[in-house]
Design an enzyme around this catalytic site. Structure first.
Site, PDB file in Angstrom:
ATOM      1  CB  CYS A 192      13.280   9.430   8.801  1.00  0.00           C
ATOM      2  SG  CYS A 192      13.897   7.609   7.660  1.00  0.00           S
ATOM      3  CD  GLU A 203      10.633  13.392  11.211  1.00  0.00           C
ATOM      4  OE1 GLU A 203      11.763  13.140  10.314  1.00  0.00           O
ATOM      5  OE2 GLU A 203       9.700  13.400  11.502  1.00  0.00           O
ATOM      6  CD  GLU A 228      12.193   4.482   9.274  1.00  0.00           C
ATOM      7  OE1 GLU A 228      11.947   5.612   9.978  1.00  0.00           O
ATOM      8  OE2 GLU A 228      12.323   4.254   7.647  1.00  0.00           O
ATOM      9  CE  LYS A 263      -2.456   3.747   1.587  1.00  0.00           C
ATOM     10  NZ  LYS A 263      -2.148   4.863   1.373  1.00  0.00           N
TER      11      LYS A 263
END
Length: 368
Positions: free
Chosen positions: A164, A266, A130, A56
């Protein structure tokens, strides 16, 4: 894999082996920022172990999703071993609850990870997550500061800052702080922003309008609370059609304090926060002062300092005197709110395996 002879003898068996057997179909919910590599680093280990991959992909990269399915087909994999599901995020739960689906993996935001983990937990299915990262980039007095600066710029603005594992928080020892900050700011300020198809351009637009808005909110909040923008801090003035793009200037912020959102959240864009620390203890404490724990960069040639960072940094990786990267041979993943489990390497291959102990009893009279 056979176990040590002493352990086998102690168990009363003639032999004990460990078999790694596939779990079955694994649903992979993947992001847009590295749309080919992110999928391959899930699919290669999972399929090597004998599982089936159900992809997906992010809704804004459907052609990449279809290309990947065709790629596996052309590579000779049996029909159905890797399948692309062109579904929206609202359909993920029903797929994950399907009894034919054995496990799931997700690379993406913390909210998305929480959602998938909650459904998988309710179904008692294995997951690997993750999620986000706010990686520290620590520079100590023994570092090669010139190299550390050059690498820092690349580590922050790779993929226009939308990674990331990009370095985001630059933690610099007082002995080299002013030198690092001056050179780093000059290089960030000198980056060319514009058309990403132009070979002379260093930084292109962010992927979405909302992504730029999120970065703007973090920077504006920090500046309002006293942070100093050493460069950048807004939208660049670009000509023609580029003026409508979702661009943001490479930005360096100092004087960050804990009440600022950017200290905890972040920054998914070309924005760096630079901190000054007085010693090793303060560097370690500040590096760990984040809800995330994906990877880390440390610049030091002092072996005692290296041992300390390896022991105490709360991260899934520690990269000394170089930039964090995900490599097929190395396990990759994080701790804390960056997720759990590992991708790549032998660790990644075994994540979606049933680790089966096979015990053979001793024959009557054997060893008599």
């Amino acid at each position: 894999m056979e176990l040590p002879a002493l352990a086998v003898a102690d168990s009363g068996a003639s032999a004990v082996r460990v078999h790694y057997r596939p779990l079955g179909p694994v649903l992979a919910v993947m992001p847009w920022n590295f749309p080919l590599w992110q999928v391959v680093r899930f699919a290669a280990p999972a399929l090597m172990a004998g599982n089936v991959g159900l992809l997906k992909h992010a809704s804004n990269v459907p052609q990449t999703a279809l290309y990947l399915e065709d790629l596996f087909r052309r590579a000779g994999y049996p029909e159905g071993c890797f399948q692309t599901l062109l579904i929206g995020s609202g359909a993920v739960e029903s797929v994950l609850r399907d009894p034919r689906v054995a496990a799931a993996t997700l690379t993406g935001s913390e909210p998305a990870g929480r959602s998938v983990a909650a459904v998988a937990g309710d179904e008692v299915k294995k997951t690997v997550l993750e999620l986000g990262g706010s990686d520290p980039y620590v520079v100590m007095p023994s570092a090669d500061v010139a190299r550390a600066v050059r690498t820092a710029v690349t580590a922050r603005v790779q993929n226009n800052g939308q990674s990331c594992i990009a370095a985001k928080r630059f933690i610099v020892h007082a002995d080299v702080f002013e030198t690092f900050l001056e050179r780093f700011t000059a290089r960030m300020d000198g980056l060319a922003v514009g058309d990403p198809l132009d070979e002379t351009v260093d930084v292109g637009p962010l992927a979405t309008e909302q992504g730029r808005a999120d970065v703007e909110e973090l920077v504006d909040d920090a500046v309002r609370l006293g942070a100093v923008a050493r460069c950048g801090g807004g939208r660049p003035a670009l000509p023609g059609r580029l003026a409508d793009g979702w661009f943001y200037e490479p930005t360096v912020l100092t004087d960050i304090t804990p009440e600022m959102r950017i200290h905890r959240e972040e920054a998914f864009g070309p924005v760096a926060t630079v901190y000054r620390v007085e010693d090793l203890d303060e560097a370690v404490a500040l590096a760990n002062d984040t809800p995330f724990g994906l990877s880390s960069n440390v610049w030091t040639r002092d072996e005692a300092e290296q041992r300390r960072f390896v022991r105490d940094l709360e991260a899934g990786g520690v990269f000394f005197n170089g930039m964090t990267a995900s490599h097929p041979a190395f396990p990759f993943g994080g701790v804390k709110r960056s997720g759990y489990g590992r991708e790549l390497s032998g660790h990644g291959i075994r994540e979606f395996c049933n680790v089966t102990t096979v015990w053979y009893g001793a024959e009557p009279g054997a060893g008599g």
